[in-house]
Design an enzyme around this catalytic site. Structure first.
Site, PDB file in Angstrom:
ATOM      1  CB  CYS A  76      -0.945  -0.004   1.200  1.00  0.00           C
ATOM      2  SG  CYS A  76      -0.098   0.171   2.790  1.00  0.00           S
ATOM      3  CG  ASN A 391      -7.869   1.664   0.265  1.00  0.00           C
ATOM      4  OD1 ASN A 391      -6.672   1.434   0.298  1.00  0.00           O
ATOM      5  ND2 ASN A 391      -8.705   1.114   1.126  1.00  0.00           N
TER       6      ASN A 391
END
Length: 450
Positions: A76, A391
């Site tokens: 991420c 995201n």
């Protein structure tokens, strides 16, 4: 419930009878238990009315590219950073959709982490194998997670490439077995280095041995991820359908020419409200990093209001904000809502939860676990009341992959933002030049984003 004040080390039959009597005094407890057992605690505790109070509308939004997907990997921090860096590239070159290769940086991160780990082993040869430090070093030598400064190290050393030049592979998207095998090899290497040291090999011999070990890791990574290019041809059509071609570009030159952001001008602000970390001071974490000789992980701890104002100012200047948070706390993947009032666990379970942010950090209840991008904010009388979040979990969760964060969630579970130094006061910019306080490896601020 009133029990004998004398200390009892074991649970007694009397205790159990008292517990059961207390539970059954409220007949609604059984109804609640039925709901939890059939549908789960989140469904039972969900505050459905609150969902409508946090809409996906924002007074200020930044146009970004398509939602990305890290799949079954802990990248991420790389995805979030590259999602911010692609925006100037897309704007300047009039490209509607673009991705920078996450696999390319993953390759170099794994290789650098392997070298970093083995160098740490060489620096701790006299440490006992069963000591806390060695246990920490051996726990996860090449995990997927990372920090902003680790990303800066990779880009400044290796540059970046378009995603089509080094695309996803099976193991970039599903990294567990790759990491397991790399870890197996590195733990074996650590054992060998420590044994050779005990049998009398000198530092030059151990260094040569370490280089061969890193060569093995390189070979493994090429099998898993492919070999990174030294040069490539960049070709694209812009929004006006004009064709562009740039031949024999190095990854470093590609970054400088098509992105060009000076990463040294950005700083990591954290909010860690614990007694051992005074605000206005800088911190680093021992043995946390990826590139030996590179930029160390460095934080400036500030009040939440300072962190928030800097993030808001950068968004209002049409620039996204990389941030780290504890994504699993009081958030719902389906709706994409992040808010402390979303689940009423206290009322549903009939027990209070009272820890504040600092206590959660100190007692291992919370830490940074995930990095995303702030791409919008909603201002009410000049103050934020919710934030737009990009995201990297694909388009299925939330609102086509976007989440909405309440300002109270920001206060409680957001730990870090990366902003340009120009948004800091003169006093805080001056603090950046102070020698950082060194935190132990297991400090909660040593956590990585996955």
């Amino acid at each position: 419930m009133k029990l004998d004040t004398e200390h009892h080390p074991t649970i007694t039959r009397e205790w159990l009878e008292t517990f059961s009597e207390r539970y059954h005094k409220n007949p609604l407890r059984t109804r609640v238990a039925n709901a939890i057992q059939q549908h789960g605690i989140q469904a039972a505790a969900l505050n459905t009315q609150h969902i409508t109070e946090i809409p996906f509308t924002f007074s200020h939004e930044i146009s970004s590219g398509p939602i990305t997907h890290q799949r079954q990997s802990g990248r991420c921090w790389i995805f979030a950073a590259l999602n911010t860096l692609r925006i100037p590239l897309m704007r300047q070159n009039k490209i509607k959709e673009f991705e920078i290769s996450q696999t390319y940086l993953m390759f170099w991160d794994k290789l650098e982490k392997a070298n970093y780990f083995l160098e740490n082993i060489l620096e701790t040869l006299d440490e006992p194998t069963d000591g806390r430090l060695m246990a920490w070093l051996l726990q996860a030598p090449v995990q997927d997670g990372g920090q902003w400064d680790m990303l800066v190290n990779l880009i400044q050393k290796y540059g970046v490439v378009p995603k089509y030049i080094m695309p996803e592979t099976f193991h970039s998207s599903q990294s567990m077995l790759m990491n397991r095998l790399l870890t197996l090899k590195l733990r074996e290497d650590a054992f060998i280095l420590r044994e050779k040291y005990r049998t009398g090999e000198d530092s030059s011999q151990l260094s040569e041995r370490k280089m061969q070990m890193v060569a093995d890791i390189y070979q493994m990574l090429v099998h898993f991820l492919g070999e990174p290019p030294q040069k490539f041809t960049f070709e694209y059509r812009d929004e006006d359908n004009q064709f562009h071609q740039d031949v024999n570009v190095t990854p470093q030159a590609f970054y400088d020419k098509y992105i060009g952001i000076d990463l040294d001008q950005y700083v990591s602000l954290i909010h860690a409200p614990t007694a051992d970390k005074p605000f206005g001071r800088t911190y680093t974490v021992q043995f946390l990093g990826n590139v030996k000789g590179g930029r160390p992980v460095r934080y400036l701890n500030v009040e939440i209001s300072v962190l928030k104002e800097a993030a808001k100012a950068q968004i209002l200047d049409d620039e996204p904000v990389w941030f780290g948070c504890d994504v699993g706390k009081m958030s719902d993947r389906t709706t994409g809502i992040m808010d402390p009032a979303l689940f009423d666990y206290d009322l549903t379970l009939g027990v209070p939860f009272t820890m504040d942010k600092g206590t959660r950090l100190e007692y291992g209840e919370s830490q940074m676990t995930h990095a995303m991008v702030l791409t919008g904010v909603n201002l009410l009388e000049g103050k934020p009341n919710r934030w737009k979040v990009e995201n990297s979990w694909g388009t299925e969760p939330g609102n086509q992959g976007f989440f909405v964060m309440s300002d109270t969630w920001f206060d409680e579970y957001l730990y870090q933002v990366v902003v340009h130094k120009k948004y800091l006061s003169d006093e805080l910019r001056g603090a950046l030049h102070d020698d950082p306080i060194v935190l132990p490896p297991w400090d909660p601020m040593g956590s990585l984003a996955y």
